[in-house]
Design an enzyme around this catalytic site. Structure first.
Site, mmCIF file in Angstrom:
data_model
loop_
_atom_site.group_PDB
_atom_site.id
_atom_site.type_symbol
_atom_site.label_atom_id
_atom_site.label_comp_id
_atom_site.label_asym_id
_atom_site.label_seq_id
_atom_site.Cartn_x
_atom_site.Cartn_y
_atom_site.Cartn_z
ATOM 1 C CB SER A 189 25.147 26.104 7.992
ATOM 2 O OG SER A 189 24.527 25.071 8.682
ATOM 3 C CG ASP A 343 25.525 26.634 15.973
ATOM 4 O OD1 ASP A 343 24.945 25.551 15.773
ATOM 5 O OD2 ASP A 343 26.195 27.223 15.101
ATOM 6 C CG HIS A 373 23.138 27.111 13.028
ATOM 7 N ND1 HIS A 373 24.472 26.822 12.884
ATOM 8 C CD2 HIS A 373 22.567 26.821 11.838
ATOM 9 C CE1 HIS A 373 24.685 26.373 11.666
ATOM 10 N NE2 HIS A 373 23.556 26.359 11.003
#
Ligand SMILES: *[C@@H]1O[C@H](CO)[C@@H](O)[C@H](O)[C@H]1NC(C)=O
Length: 403
Positions: A189, A343, A373
């Site tokens: 991320s 995501d 995600h």
């Protein structure tokens, strides 16, 4: 008694209504995902309330999860774990206990959390690092960079860069018996964002003699120019990372001033003066056809240059690694890129894969078409997901073969 039963039924209906969320057909273990998502959403609602009443900043409330999952450095039979400083930046260090004198591999790990939350000491990160150290017989350096809203760009990047640069010195690698030719940077991320930026900057830094062999980017954030890519639009309400939360993270990376957040929400933070940069993030050319569907590409038509003037970081390649020119991408280390279908950041990953390949960089792209995600870290806690275990196994297997 009847009243009690009625209350119980009503309460159950309310809870079910709050937890229930329609999810794509091909997602596995839907109820567990709904429960994880509902827990996370509640924290977000609490954050909004606290902010509305002026009690706390939204991110201070989100940070409660990081504190709740804090673990002290704890060694076990296989790995020695310590907290230390690399060039004044706190890092958690995992050293495998093997008796062999052979040089070890190493991973510089950068945790996620939107540049605002998270920590190397959080249970899921600590667990992944320990598992990586043990399975790969590798030294893991997990960096605790400073976070927004207290610190803004480029502090997060600088901390990562300084800690990594310290570690990559020959005398330091020698101290930890690390093979200078077998070092990876990895992050998920916002950590994937910092890992990608780190790999780019190290490549062109004449002071750094030891170069990375591998970069691992797990559902990375790679650009803040266009917050209306097809994946931002389609997955705006998917579990864990809503579009609103991702935009909030982006704006907090630069400032706590809410006007940037509003502009980013409407995708009007960049002016047409900087339209030439859109070619680097043009999803119309960089995405495969099946992801473009019938979305129509258009660059924002907007005359407001104020935000870029005030926050030049908006156009900085260290925040948006996709803004690097092709020549700067050439020569980057072998990349393992993980993307997830549901995501908002999916298209960032796909676009970077296209651009890296065009620049001649070898990329292994692992796309999961049935998940959301953050899933890599969901293999512990009250609702562990079996997909998370499989993703971690694949990740470690790939590193074992390639690092
Ligand atoms: C984006 O790509 C399309 C072709 O798919 C092209 O027509 C358009 O001009 C491009 N825009 C930018 C800003 O690069």
């Amino acid at each position: 008694m009847a009243m009690k039963s009625l209350c119980f039924v009503l309460l159950s209906v309310l809870v079910a209504y709050y937890v229930y969320k329609p999810l794509p057909d091909n997602m596995e273990e839907k109820w567990k995902i709904m429960l994880i998502d509902a827990t996370f959403r509640s924290l977000g609602h609490l954050g909004n309330l606290a902010e509305m009443f002026g009690v706390k900043h939204y991110m201070d409330v989100m940070m409660l999860l990081t504190y709740a999952e804090h673990t002290e450095p704890t060694s076990d039979d296989h790995v020695t774990v310590t907290d230390t400083l690399f060039s004044d930046v706190p890092v958690r260090l995992y050293i495998p206990k093997g008796k062999s004198n052979a040089l070890k591999r190493a991973i510089i790990y950068i945790h996620g959390g939107g540049w605002c939350v998270g920590s190397a000491a959080m249970k899921p990160y600590d667990h992944l690092s320990k598992q990586s150290a043990h399975t790969l017989n590798a030294v893991i350096v997990s960096i605790n960079y400073r976070l927004a809203p207290k610190y803004h760009f480029p502090n997060q990047f600088d901390d990562v860069y300084n800690a990594a640069k310290f570690f990559l010195q020959e005398k330091v690698l020698e101290k930890y018996s690390v093979d200078p030719n077998r070092i990876a940077a990895s992050g998920d991320s916002a950590g994937g964002n910092l890992a990608a930026a780190l790999a780019q900057m190290l490549l062109h830094d004449p002071e750094v003699k030891v170069k990375l062999k591998i970069q691992v980017l797990v559902y990375p954030v790679l650009q803040g120019l266009d917050l209306n890519t097809p994946s931002y639009k389609e997955n705006a309400y998917m579990p864990l990372l809503s579009r609103t939360l991702m935009v909030r993270f982006w704006s907090e990376y630069y400032t706590t001033d809410r006007s940037l957040f509003e502009a980013m929400m409407s995708n009007t933070h960049i002016s047409s003066q900087d339209a030439h940069l859109y070619k680097y993030v043009n999803w119309s050319t960089l995405l495969p056809g099946d992801l473009k569907k019938n979305h129509v590409y258009k660059i924002p038509d907007n005359q407001n240059t104020a935000f870029v003037k005030k926050y030049p970081g908006l156009l900085d390649v260290r925040a948006s690694p996709l803004l690097a020119e092709d020549e700067k991408l050439a020569g980057l280390p072998l990349a393992y890129v993980i993307t997830c279908m549901y995501d908002v950041l999916r298209d960032d990953g796909f676009m970077y894969v296209s651009r890296l390949r065009k620049a001649g960089v070898h990329v292994v792209h692992e796309h999961y078409d049935n998940t959301f995600h953050g899933v890599l870290l969901m293999n512990s806690g009250p609702f562990p997901l079996s997909l998370a275990d499989r993703m971690v196994d694949k990740y470690l297997n790939w590193l074992d073969t390639n690092l």
